[in-house]
Write a protein that holds these residues in place. Structure first.
Motif, mmCIF file in Angstrom:
data_model
loop_
_atom_site.group_PDB
_atom_site.id
_atom_site.type_symbol
_atom_site.label_atom_id
_atom_site.label_comp_id
_atom_site.label_asym_id
_atom_site.label_seq_id
_atom_site.Cartn_x
_atom_site.Cartn_y
_atom_site.Cartn_z
ATOM 1 N N LEU A 83 2.740 0.476 -14.057
ATOM 2 C CA LEU A 83 3.550 0.413 -12.842
ATOM 3 C C LEU A 83 2.903 1.171 -11.683
ATOM 4 O O LEU A 83 3.154 0.864 -10.520
ATOM 5 C CB LEU A 83 4.943 1.009 -13.093
ATOM 6 N N LEU A 84 2.096 2.154 -12.006
ATOM 7 C CA LEU A 84 1.563 3.064 -10.991
ATOM 8 C C LEU A 84 0.678 2.409 -9.930
ATOM 9 O O LEU A 84 0.805 2.758 -8.748
ATOM 10 C CB LEU A 84 0.829 4.217 -11.664
ATOM 11 N N PRO A 85 -0.199 1.464 -10.275
ATOM 12 C CA PRO A 85 -1.031 0.881 -9.207
ATOM 13 C C PRO A 85 -0.203 0.240 -8.099
ATOM 14 O O PRO A 85 -0.483 0.427 -6.908
ATOM 15 C CB PRO A 85 -1.885 -0.161 -9.936
ATOM 16 N N SER A 86 0.835 -0.487 -8.464
ATOM 17 C CA SER A 86 1.675 -1.150 -7.470
ATOM 18 C C SER A 86 2.431 -0.131 -6.621
ATOM 19 O O SER A 86 2.537 -0.287 -5.396
ATOM 20 C CB SER A 86 2.668 -2.079 -8.174
ATOM 21 N N LEU A 87 2.949 0.907 -7.261
ATOM 22 C CA LEU A 87 3.703 1.926 -6.518
ATOM 23 C C LEU A 87 2.802 2.656 -5.525
ATOM 24 O O LEU A 87 3.192 2.889 -4.368
ATOM 25 C CB LEU A 87 4.361 2.906 -7.486
ATOM 26 N N HIS A 88 1.608 2.995 -5.955
ATOM 27 C CA HIS A 88 0.665 3.667 -5.043
ATOM 28 C C HIS A 88 0.160 2.711 -3.967
ATOM 29 O O HIS A 88 -0.037 3.115 -2.816
ATOM 30 C CB HIS A 88 -0.497 4.287 -5.816
ATOM 31 N N LEU A 89 -0.033 1.446 -4.311
ATOM 32 C CA LEU A 89 -0.418 0.444 -3.325
ATOM 33 C C LEU A 89 0.632 0.348 -2.230
ATOM 34 O O LEU A 89 0.304 0.326 -1.035
ATOM 35 C CB LEU A 89 -0.604 -0.919 -4.004
ATOM 36 N N ASN A 90 1.897 0.283 -2.620
ATOM 37 C CA ASN A 90 2.967 0.182 -1.627
ATOM 38 C C ASN A 90 2.970 1.386 -0.697
ATOM 39 O O ASN A 90 3.147 1.241 0.515
ATOM 40 C CB ASN A 90 4.319 0.043 -2.315
ATOM 41 N N LEU A 91 2.765 2.565 -1.251
ATOM 42 C CA LEU A 91 2.711 3.768 -0.410
ATOM 43 C C LEU A 91 1.493 3.733 0.501
ATOM 44 O O LEU A 91 1.588 4.073 1.682
ATOM 45 C CB LEU A 91 2.724 5.024 -1.274
ATOM 46 N N ALA A 92 0.357 3.331 -0.038
ATOM 47 C CA ALA A 92 -0.860 3.255 0.781
ATOM 48 C C ALA A 92 -0.652 2.322 1.962
ATOM 49 O O ALA A 92 -0.999 2.651 3.104
ATOM 50 C CB ALA A 92 -2.044 2.777 -0.064
ATOM 51 N N ALA A 98 2.142 3.049 9.130
ATOM 52 C CA ALA A 98 2.755 4.142 9.891
ATOM 53 C C ALA A 98 1.715 4.963 10.646
ATOM 54 O O ALA A 98 2.068 5.846 11.423
ATOM 55 C CB ALA A 98 3.552 5.045 8.946
ATOM 56 N N GLY A 99 0.441 4.692 10.389
ATOM 57 C CA GLY A 99 -0.633 5.411 11.074
ATOM 58 C C GLY A 99 -1.061 6.695 10.395
ATOM 59 O O GLY A 99 -1.838 7.462 10.952
ATOM 60 N N ASP A 100 -0.598 6.935 9.173
ATOM 61 C CA ASP A 100 -0.975 8.130 8.422
ATOM 62 C C ASP A 100 -2.142 7.774 7.504
ATOM 63 O O ASP A 100 -1.980 7.523 6.310
ATOM 64 C CB ASP A 100 0.215 8.656 7.621
ATOM 65 N N SER A 140 -10.678 -0.863 9.171
ATOM 66 C CA SER A 140 -10.685 -1.502 10.479
ATOM 67 C C SER A 140 -9.685 -0.893 11.460
ATOM 68 O O SER A 140 -9.674 -1.252 12.629
ATOM 69 C CB SER A 140 -10.402 -3.004 10.337
ATOM 70 N N GLY A 141 -8.853 0.020 10.953
ATOM 71 C CA GLY A 141 -7.856 0.658 11.814
ATOM 72 C C GLY A 141 -6.622 -0.205 12.053
ATOM 73 O O GLY A 141 -5.795 0.119 12.901
ATOM 74 N N SER A 142 -6.479 -1.284 11.313
ATOM 75 C CA SER A 142 -5.348 -2.198 11.497
ATOM 76 C C SER A 142 -4.053 -1.584 10.976
ATOM 77 O O SER A 142 -4.036 -0.934 9.934
ATOM 78 C CB SER A 142 -5.592 -3.517 10.763
ATOM 79 N N ARG A 143 -2.988 -1.810 11.717
ATOM 80 C CA ARG A 143 -1.652 -1.412 11.282
ATOM 81 C C ARG A 143 -0.762 -2.629 11.076
ATOM 82 O O ARG A 143 0.446 -2.512 10.928
ATOM 83 C CB ARG A 143 -1.054 -0.437 12.298
#
Length: 149
Positions: A83-92, A98-100, A140-143
């Protein structure tokens, strides 16, 4: 889990309202599988990145309380580590939008090696591809929102 499935079938705002009611019923200390699942789906139904991130953080926090034995009672053979890859992907992706950038890169760095352990199937390929695309969008700096096929 059946209640969660029924809530998701409603779609849109109705699904968000039903899942929020389920979250209120389960609470911050209820069954970790239910908390993780509800929060994971609620994140996708939010109107702002800030709210999406709040629910993604709830999902990751809940999975820390989830053991393989509990998860396997719901789905035989599934492990928490999957489950962890998807959860971390979503946060990333949320932090990226959000620009963080620093937090986004941290979660990409955590997700990538975990995703390498996923099976070579449609789900594993989708997660690995999304991680690569989020990393590229960061570079690329895309948001702009990530579009998952």
């Amino acid at each position: 889990m059946a209640d969660i499935g029924r809530a998701l079938e409603l779609g849109g705002t109705a699904a968000r309202d039903a899942l929020t009611a389920l979250w209120d019923r389960v609470g911050d200390t209820g069954d970790a599988l239910h908390r993780c699942t509800i929060a994971h789906h609620l994140a996708d139904l939010q109107e702002t990145v800030a709210e999406e991130l709040r629910w993604d953080r709830h999902a990751l926090a809940a999975v820390a309380d989830l053991g393989d034995d509990r998860l396997q009672r719901h789905h035989a053979g599934l492990r928490v580590r999957a489950l962890l890859p998807s959860l971390h992907l979503n946060l990333a992706d949320g932090y990226r939008r959000a620009g963080d950038v620093e937090r986004a890169r941290h979660h990409v760095a955590v997700a990538a090696p975990l995703a390498a352990e996923l099976p070579d199937d449609g789900y594993g390929s989708m997660i690995r591809d999304a991680i690569t695309r989020v990393a590229g969008l960061l570079d690329s700096g895309s948001r702009e929102p990530l579009v998952v096929p």
